[in-house]
Motif scaffolding. Sequence first.
Motif, short mmCIF file in Angstrom:
data_model
loop_
_atom_site.label_atom_id
_atom_site.label_comp_id
_atom_site.label_asym_id
_atom_site.label_seq_id
_atom_site.Cartn_x
_atom_site.Cartn_y
_atom_site.Cartn_z
N GLN A 122 17.07 64.23 96.11
CA GLN A 122 17.66 63.11 95.74
C GLN A 122 19.04 63.24 95.60
O GLN A 122 20.09 63.05 96.17
N SER A 123 19.31 64.52 94.69
CA SER A 123 20.86 64.72 94.26
C SER A 123 21.63 65.72 95.07
O SER A 123 22.85 65.65 95.06
N VAL A 124 20.78 66.44 95.82
CA VAL A 124 21.18 67.52 96.59
C VAL A 124 21.30 67.29 97.79
O VAL A 124 22.38 67.09 98.66
N LEU A 125 20.09 66.72 98.53
CA LEU A 125 20.13 66.59 99.86
C LEU A 125 20.24 64.98 100.25
O LEU A 125 20.17 64.43 101.27
N GLU A 126 20.53 64.19 99.16
CA GLU A 126 21.01 62.90 99.11
C GLU A 126 20.07 62.03 99.82
O GLU A 126 20.50 60.98 100.62
N LEU A 127 18.84 61.86 99.49
CA LEU A 127 17.91 61.22 99.97
C LEU A 127 17.70 60.16 99.08
O LEU A 127 17.76 60.22 97.84
N SER A 128 17.30 58.83 99.40
CA SER A 128 16.92 57.68 98.53
C SER A 128 15.66 58.25 97.77
O SER A 128 14.74 58.99 98.15
N PRO A 129 15.23 57.37 96.87
CA PRO A 129 13.92 57.57 95.95
C PRO A 129 12.79 57.37 97.09
O PRO A 129 11.82 58.25 96.95
N PHE A 130 12.64 56.59 97.84
CA PHE A 130 11.70 56.06 98.56
C PHE A 130 11.68 57.06 99.82
O PHE A 130 10.45 57.76 100.30
N GLN A 131 12.87 57.75 100.50
CA GLN A 131 12.62 58.73 101.34
C GLN A 131 12.23 60.05 100.67
O GLN A 131 11.34 60.80 101.30
N ALA A 132 12.82 60.35 99.60
CA ALA A 132 12.21 61.55 98.90
C ALA A 132 10.44 61.45 98.68
O ALA A 132 9.85 62.35 98.75
#
Length: 528
Positions: free
Chosen positions: A295-305
């Motif tokens: 989430q914080s480094v690869l910038e995915l949303s919570p759902f995508q993560a």
Amino acid sequence: MEKTTPARAGRREWIGLGVLALPTVVLSMDLTVLHLAAPTLSADLDPTGSQLLWILDVYGFMVASFLLVMGSLGDRIGRRRLLFIGAAAFAAASVLAAFAPTVETLIAARALLGVAGATLMPSTLALLTNMFHTSAQRTFAIAVWMTCFTAGEAIGPLIGGALLELFWWGSIFLIGVPVMALLLAVGPFVLPESSERLPGRLDMVSATLLIASVLPLVYAVKKLALSGVGLEPIGWAVLGLAVGAVFCRRQLRMDDPMMDLRLFRLPAFSAGLTTQVIAVAAMAGSQLLVLQYLQSVLELSPFQAGLWTVPSIVLGIIATLLAPKMVTRIRPAKVVGVCLAIAAVGSGMLAVTAPMQSLPAAIIGFTVLYTGVTPTLALITDLIVSSAPEERSGMASGVAESGGEFGLASGMAFLGAATMAVYQVRLTEAAPAGVDEGSLDAAQETVGAGVRIAEETTGATGAALLEAVHAAYSDGLQVAAGAGAVLLAVGAVLALGFLRGAPASAEQAGDSASPAEPKSTAGATTEH
């Protein structure tokens, strides 16, 4: 001496297993979705780095402190009764956590959830082991139970990610309320009360000593993880060990102890417990850090993560269900040792590839790690619990769950603290010159705070700060994953060296193939 043939489980027992899986699923979902919620929770409540770790860790620490007490209580008042009490308390604490207005309230709610959770896990495991008497069915039932725990981790990110995108962070705690209500409604009809109980009341002196020994040790672990070696953590550790020695001395003198310390003389019990703590610590710490990395480094949303963790969960479920078949032909020590070695390779892959900030590399490394660890947990749990006599199955279940929860909390505390220590140093070194001291201090609290400060900083300075935050956290994950790989390798060596006494079991296969053949306990530690 002629042995009696153990009764095989029927339809009611298998339906009961499904009911017992309900709290297991909820407990794993509750932990996983909180990992996903960490960034949004940080943005809303603005906890310090220490407070965020307490929010994540206090649940596991309270569970670890109360599991043995609750397991022993269930041995006396009835495991089904304790399960229902815990389910009601867990639902109430979940509502409190969902609507917590402050960081302090949320930490308190999480602590209450931990106490309630301590009643659920040993109750479900003890009831399960008493419902399935043949070793083959019991091993398979524990594998299913563990699979449901893993399935909760798969469902948690998906449901939790969707809730976090649609609602506020507190909504994730409400997931467990309807599930606990269903358990309370259906459980009385399909779950038998434990037939074997220990006489007498719970020894409150022993219970107080046990909690008073575990809590200082837990606090010492926390302080060591956050602040390093110092007089305060050493003092708390010494206090915990001193009270623990008084507790152990009392147990050895009692005819009906809360904890039967003689069980630790059994290799399958003591070595299994140690291996379990190591494996869970490495897996839990890595899971928390990887979800934050996505989430914080690869910038995915919570759902995508959450979606990207599904492959590891699915493979973990498959491996867990195959584990009972493997130990019918291969000794558990070899199965556990090889699986942990595979997990160490996965953690090593994470360590090597973390600075690359590559999504495929992170997912592959974590999937290998997770798939290696999960089947070992079901096998080790079976070895630990089956070592104990039936009337002490609650206590043995409490010990097994205590090991898992302590490993869970310790893994998140130590690996999380190692990551943050590296993150803070690297960020200090790489932060652009235009960032003022106050903003830099705030960015160093958590990686979520660092991303938020960078996004609020305009121009090239903000872009440079965001790049520095990503690089610093990636370096922190690299150090933590490397430490996890070492832990898992140590666990593999322990399993191969000290679990050799647990037989493979052809005897378990015999249970499944021929009901007329005698029972062989999975741990094979009751025949001397």
